[in-house]
Design an enzyme around this catalytic site. Sequence first.
Site, mmCIF file in Angstrom:
data_model
loop_
_atom_site.group_PDB
_atom_site.id
_atom_site.type_symbol
_atom_site.label_atom_id
_atom_site.label_comp_id
_atom_site.label_asym_id
_atom_site.label_seq_id
_atom_site.Cartn_x
_atom_site.Cartn_y
_atom_site.Cartn_z
ATOM 1 N N GLU A 1 0.827 -1.221 0.000
ATOM 2 C CA GLU A 1 0.000 0.000 0.000
ATOM 3 C C GLU A 1 0.856 1.263 0.000
ATOM 4 O O GLU A 1 0.548 2.234 -0.689
ATOM 5 C CB GLU A 1 -0.936 0.009 1.222
ATOM 6 N N HIS B 1 2.021 2.141 -3.392
ATOM 7 C CA HIS B 1 1.082 2.903 -4.228
ATOM 8 C C HIS B 1 1.179 4.405 -3.938
ATOM 9 O O HIS B 1 1.032 5.225 -4.837
ATOM 10 C CB HIS B 1 -0.357 2.441 -3.970
HETATM 11 ZN ZN LIG Z 1 -2.347 -2.663 -5.023
#
Ligand SMILES: [Zn+2]
Length: 267
Positions: free
Chosen positions: A140, A143
């Site tokens: 995460e 990202h």
């Molecule tokens: Zn992802």
Amino acid sequence: MKNLFFSCLTLLALLAVPSNASAQFRIGGKKINTTKLLNAGKDMAAAITLSDEDIARLSRESVAWMDAHNPVAADTTSYGARLKRLTEGITDADGLPLNFKVYLVTDVNAFACGDGSIRVFAALMDLMDDNELMAIIGHEIGHVVHADTKHAIKSAYLASAARNAAGAAEGSTLAKLSDSQLGDVVTAFTDARFSQKQEYAADQYGFEFSVKHGFSPYAMAKSLEKLVDLSKGAKASFVEKMFSSHPDSEARAARMREQADAWQAAH
Ligand SMILES: [Zn+2]
């Protein structure tokens, strides 16, 4: 049936949950056609410019909205204490300050926001061991670091602005959003998808994050493999939908296992 993807939000593209009766995470309590919205958002994108500062503010406001609408675990609870222990000393990602919280909800999910806020859902913590959980958190964060979330929150905002028929954004100025508008933005995230290329890059980041912070080089591979297994086992119906839309999940898991084997051989 709608899958919940969070890209301020978006957890592993893998971890979608059907929005059934057990879903507790609040996304505004409204049912809207997000596909239509996101398309509308694309049309508006040319007309509206959001600065990085606007996007950072939007991220902060969205996280504040979600924190206010979901049960946040105290550090003294078992979930809160576990996440605090695991993330001890992990204060920033490439210079972006990070903060972590657990939502005590039954959805299997996690997300990262562009402002460095990472939110992990209790049901995901129940499924994953420490290594796997941290690999997902690393994914995460990847990202965010790769600016995927920045683009996702921008499209969600534009979609919401389109739905609210202008007014929400004028020129390059981000207007103050009402509570229901923020709910809309959060809702529009839920259909945000990252490309396979973005997922591969986030997996790679999750792998490197795991190794860097002393977790297993196999953590990323195992978390992906666990999700693939879940989709085939007793909980198939629970995770069924996510694999119809993400056929490359097994390939991602295999890729991460190869990476771990190579790392192991070199160390
Ligand atoms: Zn992802």
